[in-house]
Design a protein around this motif. Structure first.
Motif, PDB file in Angstrom:
ATOM      1  N   UNK A 102    -193.721 -39.246 -77.669  1.00 30.86           N
ATOM      2  CA  UNK A 102    -192.475 -39.973 -77.877  1.00 30.86           C
ATOM      3  C   UNK A 102    -191.345 -39.275 -77.124  1.00 30.86           C
ATOM      4  N   UNK A 103    -190.253 -39.990 -76.963  1.00 28.58           N
ATOM      5  CA  UNK A 103    -189.139 -39.516 -76.143  1.00 28.58           C
ATOM      6  C   UNK A 103    -188.540 -38.221 -76.676  1.00 28.58           C
ATOM      7  N   UNK A 104    -188.477 -38.065 -77.996  1.00 30.73           N
ATOM      8  CA  UNK A 104    -187.935 -36.835 -78.567  1.00 30.73           C
ATOM      9  C   UNK A 104    -188.774 -35.619 -78.221  1.00 30.73           C
ATOM     10  N   UNK A 105    -190.084 -35.786 -78.223  1.00 37.42           N
ATOM     11  CA  UNK A 105    -190.994 -34.693 -77.867  1.00 37.42           C
ATOM     12  C   UNK A 105    -190.829 -34.355 -76.385  1.00 37.42           C
ATOM     13  N   UNK A 106    -190.762 -35.391 -75.545  1.00 34.46           N
ATOM     14  CA  UNK A 106    -190.562 -35.168 -74.109  1.00 34.46           C
ATOM     15  C   UNK A 106    -189.237 -34.462 -73.848  1.00 34.46           C
ATOM     16  N   UNK A 107    -188.194 -34.871 -74.542  1.00 33.84           N
ATOM     17  CA  UNK A 107    -186.884 -34.223 -74.389  1.00 33.84           C
ATOM     18  C   UNK A 107    -186.970 -32.755 -74.771  1.00 33.84           C
ATOM     19  N   UNK A 108    -187.660 -32.453 -75.864  1.00 36.51           N
ATOM     20  CA  UNK A 108    -187.787 -31.066 -76.314  1.00 36.51           C
ATOM     21  C   UNK A 108    -188.603 -30.238 -75.323  1.00 36.51           C
ATOM     22  N   UNK A 109    -189.668 -30.809 -74.780  1.00 33.65           N
ATOM     23  CA  UNK A 109    -190.530 -30.075 -73.848  1.00 33.65           C
ATOM     24  C   UNK A 109    -189.863 -29.817 -72.504  1.00 33.65           C
ATOM     25  N   UNK A 110    -188.969 -30.720 -72.095  1.00 35.98           N
ATOM     26  CA  UNK A 110    -188.372 -30.610 -70.755  1.00 35.98           C
ATOM     27  C   UNK A 110    -186.942 -30.085 -70.770  1.00 35.98           C
ATOM     28  N   UNK A 111    -186.294 -30.115 -71.936  1.00 37.61           N
ATOM     29  CA  UNK A 111    -184.891 -29.716 -71.993  1.00 37.61           C
ATOM     30  C   UNK A 111    -183.953 -30.758 -71.403  1.00 37.61           C
ATOM     31  N   UNK A 150    -181.075 -39.556 -73.287  1.00 38.63           N
ATOM     32  CA  UNK A 150    -180.340 -40.486 -72.427  1.00 38.63           C
ATOM     33  C   UNK A 150    -180.747 -40.328 -70.967  1.00 38.63           C
ATOM     34  N   UNK A 151    -180.888 -39.077 -70.518  1.00 41.15           N
ATOM     35  CA  UNK A 151    -181.305 -38.833 -69.132  1.00 41.15           C
ATOM     36  C   UNK A 151    -182.716 -39.376 -68.896  1.00 41.15           C
ATOM     37  N   UNK A 152    -183.601 -39.193 -69.865  1.00 38.35           N
ATOM     38  CA  UNK A 152    -184.963 -39.705 -69.720  1.00 38.35           C
ATOM     39  C   UNK A 152    -184.964 -41.230 -69.648  1.00 38.35           C
TER      40      UNK A 152
END
Length: 118
Positions: free
Chosen positions: A2-11, A15-17
């Motif tokens: 999910x997007x939250x996990x991707x955001x956490x993994x990539x920093x 919104x940017x994703x």
């Protein structure tokens, strides 16, 4: 993932994703509930996007590069793209150097109180 996990993994912010997705740089499957499901490889892809941005590439240029990489850009073609970017950076540095010299001259001619010769 999910997007939250991707955001956490990539920093990278959610919104940017979402913006990267709208621009066609990354993609996700959609569940019936509307949630995005990103494949694991997107983590590396987002890292490449961020690195390219740090090198001065625009998102449009990054998109073209990603499409080119997907279609098999050769090492020579990648080198040519990077050499072109270096030339752009050198030109900007030259312009900034000239601007700096002008500002430095104006500063040297300025009144210490900042009023100058009006």
């Amino acid at each position: 993932m999910r997007i939250g996990v991707l955001a956490a993994k990539t920093g990278v912010s959610r919104d940017a994703l979402r913006f990267y997705e709208r621009e066609g740089l990354i993609s996700a499957d959609r569940h019936q509930n509307g949630y995005r499901d990103y494949p694991d490889g997107v983590v590396v892809l987002v890292g490449l996007i961020r690195q390219a941005q740090a090198l001065g590439f625009s998102l449009a240029e990054i998109g073209a590069l990603l499409k080119g990489l997907g279609s098999g850009l050769s090492q020579t073609e990648i080198e040519a793209i990077l050499r072109e970017k270096l030339a752009e950076i050198d030109a900007r540095m030259k312009t900034l150097g000239e601007l700096r010299a002008v500002v430095e001259t104006r500063l040297a001619e300025a009144c210490p109180l900042g009023v100058g010769n009006l």
